[in-house]
Design an enzyme around this catalytic site. Sequence first.
Site, PDB file in Angstrom:
ATOM      1  N   TYR A   1      65.951  80.194  41.179  1.00  0.00           N
ATOM      2  CA  TYR A   1      66.420  80.511  39.846  1.00  0.00           C
ATOM      3  C   TYR A   1      66.180  81.945  39.282  1.00  0.00           C
ATOM      4  O   TYR A   1      66.943  82.480  38.614  1.00  0.00           O
ATOM      5  CB  TYR A   1      65.961  79.388  38.921  1.00  0.00           C
ATOM      6  CG  TYR A   1      66.880  78.379  39.292  1.00  0.00           C
ATOM      7  CD1 TYR A   1      68.165  77.939  38.656  1.00  0.00           C
ATOM      8  CD2 TYR A   1      66.285  77.244  40.159  1.00  0.00           C
ATOM      9  CE1 TYR A   1      68.927  76.990  39.085  1.00  0.00           C
ATOM     10  CE2 TYR A   1      67.114  76.085  40.272  1.00  0.00           C
ATOM     11  CZ  TYR A   1      68.766  75.825  39.891  1.00  0.00           C
ATOM     12  OH  TYR A   1      69.069  74.767  40.517  1.00  0.00           O
TER      13      TYR A   1
ATOM     14  N   ARG B   1      68.922  83.916  40.919  1.00  0.00           N
ATOM     15  CA  ARG B   1      70.228  83.618  40.459  1.00  0.00           C
ATOM     16  C   ARG B   1      70.360  84.172  39.025  1.00  0.00           C
ATOM     17  O   ARG B   1      71.490  84.773  38.545  1.00  0.00           O
ATOM     18  CB  ARG B   1      70.452  82.225  40.532  1.00  0.00           C
ATOM     19  CG  ARG B   1      71.039  81.666  41.812  1.00  0.00           C
ATOM     20  CD  ARG B   1      71.361  80.223  41.722  1.00  0.00           C
ATOM     21  NE  ARG B   1      72.706  79.797  40.864  1.00  0.00           N
ATOM     22  CZ  ARG B   1      73.099  78.616  40.482  1.00  0.00           C
ATOM     23  NH1 ARG B   1      72.195  77.738  40.740  1.00  0.00           N
ATOM     24  NH2 ARG B   1      73.770  78.564  39.908  1.00  0.00           N
TER      25      ARG B   1
ATOM     26  N   HIS C   1      76.536  70.596  33.851  1.00  0.00           N
ATOM     27  CA  HIS C   1      75.613  70.752  34.728  1.00  0.00           C
ATOM     28  C   HIS C   1      74.435  71.619  34.014  1.00  0.00           C
ATOM     29  O   HIS C   1      73.603  72.111  34.968  1.00  0.00           O
ATOM     30  CB  HIS C   1      76.022  71.502  36.118  1.00  0.00           C
ATOM     31  CG  HIS C   1      77.065  70.652  36.824  1.00  0.00           C
ATOM     32  ND1 HIS C   1      77.789  71.006  37.779  1.00  0.00           N
ATOM     33  CD2 HIS C   1      77.275  69.232  36.749  1.00  0.00           C
ATOM     34  CE1 HIS C   1      78.248  69.915  38.394  1.00  0.00           C
ATOM     35  NE2 HIS C   1      78.141  68.815  37.668  1.00  0.00           N
TER      36      HIS C   1
ATOM     37  N   CYS D   1      57.390  67.368  27.823  1.00  0.00           N
ATOM     38  CA  CYS D   1      57.716  66.879  26.475  1.00  0.00           C
ATOM     39  C   CYS D   1      59.262  67.134  26.167  1.00  0.00           C
ATOM     40  O   CYS D   1      60.047  66.494  25.295  1.00  0.00           O
ATOM     41  CB  CYS D   1      57.281  67.754  25.314  1.00  0.00           C
ATOM     42  SG  CYS D   1      57.632  69.423  25.094  1.00  0.00           S
TER      43      CYS D   1
ATOM     44  N   CYS E   1      55.589  75.593  28.630  1.00  0.00           N
ATOM     45  CA  CYS E   1      55.924  74.983  27.630  1.00  0.00           C
ATOM     46  C   CYS E   1      55.222  75.549  26.218  1.00  0.00           C
ATOM     47  O   CYS E   1      53.863  75.535  26.364  1.00  0.00           O
ATOM     48  CB  CYS E   1      55.948  73.714  27.362  1.00  0.00           C
ATOM     49  SG  CYS E   1      56.666  72.870  25.745  1.00  0.00           S
TER      50      CYS E   1
ATOM     51  N   GLY F   1      89.532  76.597  38.955  1.00  0.00           N
ATOM     52  CA  GLY F   1      88.323  77.242  39.862  1.00  0.00           C
ATOM     53  C   GLY F   1      87.253  76.230  40.303  1.00  0.00           C
ATOM     54  O   GLY F   1      86.163  76.459  40.305  1.00  0.00           O
TER      55      GLY F   1
ATOM     56  N   ALA G   1      92.187  83.198  38.551  1.00  0.00           N
ATOM     57  CA  ALA G   1      92.124  82.698  37.312  1.00  0.00           C
ATOM     58  C   ALA G   1      92.241  83.813  36.280  1.00  0.00           C
ATOM     59  O   ALA G   1      92.699  83.860  35.227  1.00  0.00           O
ATOM     60  CB  ALA G   1      90.757  82.008  36.894  1.00  0.00           C
TER      61      ALA G   1
HETATM   62  P1  OAD Z   1      83.014  75.450  44.564  1.00  0.00           P
HETATM   63  O1  OAD Z   1      82.330  76.685  45.189  1.00  0.00           O
HETATM   64  O2  OAD Z   1      82.840  74.239  45.321  1.00  0.00           O
HETATM   65  O3  OAD Z   1      84.559  75.722  44.345  1.00  0.00           O
HETATM   66  C1  OAD Z   1      85.017  76.884  43.865  1.00  0.00           C
HETATM   67  C2  OAD Z   1      86.458  76.694  43.903  1.00  0.00           C
HETATM   68  O4  OAD Z   1      87.061  77.978  42.929  1.00  0.00           O
HETATM   69  C3  OAD Z   1      87.232  76.781  45.193  1.00  0.00           C
HETATM   70  O5  OAD Z   1      88.118  75.805  45.079  1.00  0.00           O
HETATM   71  C4  OAD Z   1      87.935  78.189  45.291  1.00  0.00           C
HETATM   72  O6  OAD Z   1      89.082  78.272  45.919  1.00  0.00           O
HETATM   73  C5  OAD Z   1      88.021  78.609  43.789  1.00  0.00           C
HETATM   74  N1  OAD Z   1      88.307  79.950  43.390  1.00  0.00           N
HETATM   75  C6  OAD Z   1      87.669  81.043  44.170  1.00  0.00           C
HETATM   76  N2  OAD Z   1      87.969  82.353  43.520  1.00  0.00           N
HETATM   77  C7  OAD Z   1      88.884  81.999  42.618  1.00  0.00           C
HETATM   78  C8  OAD Z   1      89.294  82.589  41.499  1.00  0.00           C
HETATM   79  N3  OAD Z   1      89.308  83.847  41.435  1.00  0.00           N
HETATM   80  N4  OAD Z   1      90.177  81.924  40.390  1.00  0.00           N
HETATM   81  C9  OAD Z   1      90.308  80.700  40.498  1.00  0.00           C
HETATM   82  N5  OAD Z   1      89.871  79.869  41.369  1.00  0.00           N
HETATM   83  C10 OAD Z   1      88.892  80.581  42.433  1.00  0.00           C
HETATM   84  O7  OAD Z   1      82.671  75.366  42.975  1.00  0.00           O
HETATM   85  P2  OAD Z   1      82.512  74.249  41.961  1.00  0.00           P
HETATM   86  O8  OAD Z   1      83.724  73.315  41.858  1.00  0.00           O
HETATM   87  O9  OAD Z   1      82.147  74.886  40.468  1.00  0.00           O
HETATM   88  O10 OAD Z   1      76.840  71.787  40.824  1.00  0.00           O
HETATM   89  O11 OAD Z   1      81.261  73.415  42.620  1.00  0.00           O
HETATM   90  C11 OAD Z   1      81.118  72.287  41.643  1.00  0.00           C
HETATM   91  C12 OAD Z   1      79.399  72.179  41.660  1.00  0.00           C
HETATM   92  O12 OAD Z   1      78.970  71.834  43.064  1.00  0.00           O
HETATM   93  C13 OAD Z   1      78.715  72.992  40.974  1.00  0.00           C
HETATM   94  O13 OAD Z   1      78.774  72.791  39.482  1.00  0.00           O
HETATM   95  C14 OAD Z   1      77.175  72.869  41.458  1.00  0.00           C
HETATM   96  C15 OAD Z   1      77.589  72.939  42.900  1.00  0.00           C
HETATM   97  O14 OAD Z   1      76.628  72.135  43.754  1.00  0.00           O
HETATM   98  C16 OAD Z   1      75.428  71.793  40.638  1.00  0.00           C
HETATM   99  O15 OAD Z   1      74.628  72.487  40.786  1.00  0.00           O
HETATM  100  C17 OAD Z   1      75.046  70.381  39.877  1.00  0.00           C
HETATM  101 ZN    ZN Z   2      56.313  70.587  26.642  1.00  0.00          ZN
END
Ligand code: OAD
Ligand code: ZN
Length: 254
Positions: free
Chosen positions: A68, A71, A129, A140, A161, A201, A245
């Site tokens: 993290y 990231r 998320h 806590c 914390c 996206g 996008a």
């Molecule tokens: P993904 O990585 O699964 O999908 C990203 C999507 O963005 C794909 O469909 C791409 O085609 C599209 N994409 C790429 N470039 C783009 C652009 N310039 N404009 C528009 N679209 C574009 O990501 P998520 O769907 O966000 O969860 O993934 C869902 C969840 O899976 C995340 O929130 C995360 C991950 O595991 C957790 O961490 C709980």
């Molecule tokens: Zn605490």
Amino acid sequence: MGSGVLEEARALLGGAARVVVLTGSGISAESGVPTFRGEEGLWKSFRPEDLASPEAFRRVPRLVWEWYGWRRAKVAPCAPNPGHVALARRALRGGMTLVTQNVDGLHEVAALACAGGGDASPALPLELHGALFRDRCTRCGRASEGRRPVDVSSLETLPRCGACGSLLRPDVVWFGEALDAHTLHAAFTHAAQADVCLVVGTSALVYPAASVPLITLERGGCVVEVNPRETPLSPRARVVLRGGAAEILPALLA
Ligand code: OAD
Ligand code: ZN
């Protein structure tokens, strides 16, 4: 993409009293934030269950914090792109609710910038998320800002914390964890009331987030999808806009 489909999508959005927007990591791709799936995606190089799960955090909190920290360092210099800005501007005018799977905080940055010191709340997203730059106490539950660099050299140096001294964790939803019930309920309620669900996206593979457009469809609304690639949702969308996008949203929402 022909101008006909863009006009059709503009007309749908222009005629809608209520719009719900579901965004995924693709909206932030052009801001330099890595997506999860696909060739360059994070889950190509890392196994989610090793880094983003409660089991991993119990076993090796230092490793999870290292991931993290990495990231956060990658996302911290990223700024909202014209896609985030177009959504924020449109949401501030009312009748639009943003729901995001992203933890990068870029919708909020765009909302605050566009509100220019005024009320940004109509453009603040429901964050399904969690938030990358927020910590939460493992004991806590107190939430606190998570922007300082994390020293992962030992268990003792990991963030603690301020209230109870217990270990902090990033305030994001991990694999196997439930989403915040209140946030999810709000998202589903807006989805049910929406005439149009604009889906931007996301691979539309991760539930329950992927239910948002399905709920709008069930209630008789329609879906507009913005994504350069086909997704499982594409066949059910009234209009599909194939492209990035950052280019499409300003044209769609101006
Ligand atoms: P993904 O990585 O699964 O999908 C990203 C999507 O963005 C794909 O469909 C791409 O085609 C599209 N994409 C790429 N470039 C783009 C652009 N310039 N404009 C528009 N679209 C574009 O990501 P998520 O769907 O966000 O969860 O993934 C869902 C969840 O899976 C995340 O929130 C995360 C991950 O595991 C957790 O961490 C709980
Ligand atoms: Zn605490």
